[in-house]
Design a protein around this motif. Sequence first.
Motif, PDB file in Angstrom:
ATOM      1  N   LEU A  15      66.549  97.893  64.629  1.00 26.57           N
ATOM      2  CA  LEU A  15      65.855  96.763  64.005  1.00 26.57           C
ATOM      3  C   LEU A  15      65.281  97.167  62.642  1.00 26.57           C
ATOM      4  O   LEU A  15      65.423  96.446  61.650  1.00 26.57           O
ATOM      5  CB  LEU A  15      64.747  96.265  64.941  1.00 26.57           C
ATOM      6  N   SER A  83      58.274  95.829  59.930  1.00 26.59           N
ATOM      7  CA  SER A  83      58.024  94.545  60.597  1.00 26.59           C
ATOM      8  C   SER A  83      56.560  94.247  60.336  1.00 26.59           C
ATOM      9  O   SER A  83      55.690  95.062  60.658  1.00 26.59           O
ATOM     10  CB  SER A  83      58.218  94.674  62.111  1.00 26.59           C
ATOM     11  N   LYS A  85      54.391  92.597  61.725  1.00 28.91           N
ATOM     12  CA  LYS A  85      53.450  92.618  62.849  1.00 28.91           C
ATOM     13  C   LYS A  85      53.083  94.026  63.297  1.00 28.91           C
ATOM     14  O   LYS A  85      52.120  94.186  64.036  1.00 28.91           O
ATOM     15  CB  LYS A  85      53.966  91.771  64.005  1.00 28.91           C
ATOM     16  N   ASP A  86      53.809  95.023  62.854  1.00 30.90           N
ATOM     17  CA  ASP A  86      53.469  96.405  63.202  1.00 30.90           C
ATOM     18  C   ASP A  86      52.559  97.055  62.162  1.00 30.90           C
ATOM     19  O   ASP A  86      52.171  98.216  62.318  1.00 30.90           O
ATOM     20  CB  ASP A  86      54.749  97.252  63.349  1.00 30.90           C
ATOM     21  N   ARG A 134      51.266  89.405  74.783  1.00 34.99           N
ATOM     22  CA  ARG A 134      52.222  88.731  75.665  1.00 34.99           C
ATOM     23  C   ARG A 134      51.767  88.792  77.121  1.00 34.99           C
ATOM     24  O   ARG A 134      51.874  87.798  77.848  1.00 34.99           O
ATOM     25  CB  ARG A 134      53.619  89.346  75.500  1.00 34.99           C
ATOM     26  N   VAL A 154      64.591  97.320  71.250  1.00 31.28           N
ATOM     27  CA  VAL A 154      65.007  96.037  71.833  1.00 31.28           C
ATOM     28  C   VAL A 154      66.172  96.220  72.812  1.00 31.28           C
ATOM     29  O   VAL A 154      66.155  95.689  73.927  1.00 31.28           O
ATOM     30  CB  VAL A 154      65.360  95.039  70.698  1.00 31.28           C
ATOM     31  N   ARG A 157      65.097  97.739  76.141  1.00 31.86           N
ATOM     32  CA  ARG A 157      64.351  96.783  76.978  1.00 31.86           C
ATOM     33  C   ARG A 157      65.304  95.792  77.653  1.00 31.86           C
ATOM     34  O   ARG A 157      65.172  95.496  78.829  1.00 31.86           O
ATOM     35  CB  ARG A 157      63.333  96.031  76.130  1.00 31.86           C
ATOM     36  N   LEU A 171      60.546  88.982  74.181  1.00 31.06           N
ATOM     37  CA  LEU A 171      60.860  89.654  72.916  1.00 31.06           C
ATOM     38  C   LEU A 171      60.777  88.637  71.789  1.00 31.06           C
ATOM     39  O   LEU A 171      60.913  87.433  72.019  1.00 31.06           O
ATOM     40  CB  LEU A 171      62.281  90.244  72.976  1.00 31.06           C
ATOM     41  N   ALA A 172      60.567  89.148  70.586  1.00 28.99           N
ATOM     42  CA  ALA A 172      60.566  88.255  69.429  1.00 28.99           C
ATOM     43  C   ALA A 172      61.988  87.755  69.199  1.00 28.99           C
ATOM     44  O   ALA A 172      62.934  88.550  69.145  1.00 28.99           O
ATOM     45  CB  ALA A 172      60.072  88.996  68.196  1.00 28.99           C
ATOM     46  N   ALA A 174      63.140  86.771  66.512  1.00 29.42           N
ATOM     47  CA  ALA A 174      63.570  87.335  65.218  1.00 29.42           C
ATOM     48  C   ALA A 174      64.309  88.657  65.400  1.00 29.42           C
ATOM     49  O   ALA A 174      65.360  88.882  64.804  1.00 29.42           O
ATOM     50  CB  ALA A 174      62.366  87.538  64.305  1.00 29.42           C
ATOM     51  N   GLY A 175      63.738  89.520  66.226  1.00 34.95           N
ATOM     52  CA  GLY A 175      64.348  90.835  66.452  1.00 34.95           C
ATOM     53  C   GLY A 175      65.693  90.689  67.149  1.00 34.95           C
ATOM     54  O   GLY A 175      66.682  91.331  66.765  1.00 34.95           O
ATOM     55  N   ARG A 178      68.248  89.349  64.619  1.00 36.60           N
ATOM     56  CA  ARG A 178      68.670  90.343  63.624  1.00 36.60           C
ATOM     57  C   ARG A 178      69.686  91.307  64.201  1.00 36.60           C
ATOM     58  O   ARG A 178      70.542  91.814  63.481  1.00 36.60           O
ATOM     59  CB  ARG A 178      67.449  91.105  63.122  1.00 36.60           C
ATOM     60  N   GLN A 200      54.586  87.945  62.977  1.00 36.03           N
ATOM     61  CA  GLN A 200      55.860  87.996  63.707  1.00 36.03           C
ATOM     62  C   GLN A 200      56.979  87.329  62.894  1.00 36.03           C
ATOM     63  O   GLN A 200      56.795  86.278  62.298  1.00 36.03           O
ATOM     64  CB  GLN A 200      55.709  87.321  65.071  1.00 36.03           C
ATOM     65  N   GLY A 201      58.124  87.985  62.873  1.00 37.94           N
ATOM     66  CA  GLY A 201      59.283  87.440  62.169  1.00 37.94           C
ATOM     67  C   GLY A 201      59.320  87.746  60.685  1.00 37.94           C
ATOM     68  O   GLY A 201      60.301  87.453  60.013  1.00 37.94           O
ATOM     69  N   ALA A 202      58.254  88.347  60.158  1.00 32.48           N
ATOM     70  CA  ALA A 202      58.227  88.654  58.717  1.00 32.48           C
ATOM     71  C   ALA A 202      58.481  90.143  58.488  1.00 32.48           C
ATOM     72  O   ALA A 202      58.081  90.987  59.282  1.00 32.48           O
ATOM     73  CB  ALA A 202      56.873  88.265  58.112  1.00 32.48           C
TER      74      ALA A 202
HETATM   75  N1  LIG Z   1      56.609  95.902  68.114  1.00 35.53           N
HETATM   76  C1  LIG Z   1      58.030  95.980  68.022  1.00 35.53           C
HETATM   77  C2  LIG Z   1      58.591  94.908  67.169  1.00 35.53           C
HETATM   78  N2  LIG Z   1      58.227  94.774  65.884  1.00 35.53           N
HETATM   79  C3  LIG Z   1      58.858  93.684  65.372  1.00 35.53           C
HETATM   80  C4  LIG Z   1      59.656  93.148  66.373  1.00 35.53           C
HETATM   81  C5  LIG Z   1      60.502  91.958  66.270  1.00 35.53           C
HETATM   82  C6  LIG Z   1      60.767  91.418  64.892  1.00 35.53           C
HETATM   83  C7  LIG Z   1      59.624  90.692  64.258  1.00 35.53           C
HETATM   84  O1  LIG Z   1      58.705  90.182  64.926  1.00 35.53           O
HETATM   85  O2  LIG Z   1      59.667  90.593  63.030  1.00 35.53           O
HETATM   86  C8  LIG Z   1      59.502  93.933  67.507  1.00 35.53           C
HETATM   87  C9  LIG Z   1      60.164  93.757  68.810  1.00 35.53           C
HETATM   88  C10 LIG Z   1      59.625  92.603  69.600  1.00 35.53           C
HETATM   89  O3  LIG Z   1      58.420  92.333  69.567  1.00 35.53           O
HETATM   90  O4  LIG Z   1      60.400  91.936  70.289  1.00 35.53           O
END
Ligand SMILES: NCc1[nH]cc(CCC(=O)O)c1CC(=O)O
Length: 310
Positions: A15, A83, A85-86, A134, A154, A157, A171-172, A174-175, A178, A200-202
């Motif tokens: 990812l 990502s 969100k991280d 979640r 991903v 999992r 799971l997101a 977006a991930g 991609r 998320q998604g950015a």
């Molecule tokens: N923490 C892991 C992570 N970081 C970003 C994504 C997905 C892509 C995104 O949200 O941009 C994921 C996997 C998930 O949560 O399914």
Amino acid sequence: MSSAFLRIGTRGSPLALWQAHATQQALAAAHHVLLDEIEIVVIKTTGDQVRDRPLADVGGKGLFTKEIEEALLDRRIDLAVHSAKDVPTFLPQGLRLAACLPRADVRDALVAPGYRTLDSLPYGAVVGTASVRRAALLKHLRPDLKTVLLRGNVETRLRRVEAGEMHATLLALAGLTRLGLQNHATEVLDPGIFLPAIGQGAVAIEIRTDDTRTAEAVAAIDHGPTSTALAAERAMLAVLDGSCRTPIAGLTVMDGDVLHLRGLVVEPEGKAIWRAEARGPVSDAEKIGRLVGEDLLAQVPPGIIAVGAV
Ligand SMILES: NCc1[nH]cc(CCC(=O)O)c1CC(=O)O
């Protein structure tokens, strides 16, 4: 010393590499340079090495970003691709987020082979996730469900869920998309009932504050609405200053010049939920974020946000 036009630092997960390649392609196109003039430097992070424990137990924040930020500060790379969100709430001195790629679908997806939807999961079903948000939202909606730790990238999992180790995971979308794995999603959850993570998604691009050359280079590929949405969501997060054990969610929706931010904090076992929202002009993104954060902070009882804080 590398002769590359720009050096991108990234984690090595599929990812992360997708995100780095998307950034590389956008930069090459915007600046009329060849792809190989934009180097991709893969950096292993603590988060990649620890697989068997909740990251909150490993301690500290930014386990997926620390080593990449060190490379940035050491000038071994010019930009880091994450990502969004991280990315921890507060960045190290001397670094800033400078641009975003266009945001993908923000929603969470359920992967529940054999059951398909949240409502169809049997009583007491086991759902794997590594996300406190979640797990808490899930228990809020379905107090009978059990959650177990499910970490790894991903693909790992998905494999474990599809091997029947648990009934489902989240799971997101977006991930999954991609990676071309969106067909594994059996239900896409409405943000109204399952609010996504901040960012998320950015995909966010981090640079050194003093690096005007890279700032100009990445400004050319910035997707303004995504950066604005992220600024609002992260301003909310900064007010809450939760730990990685605090289940927090937030989502910006823009309609013309109006920005709408919804945020929530949920008790880790899903026993209570606190919501706030605000609307205002897009130019007030950060102010709207702070307002929503302050509203939540005023509602949430002591102990919820501070639990596990470092
Ligand atoms: N923490 C892991 C992570 N970081 C970003 C994504 C997905 C892509 C995104 O949200 O941009 C994921 C996997 C998930 O949560 O399914």
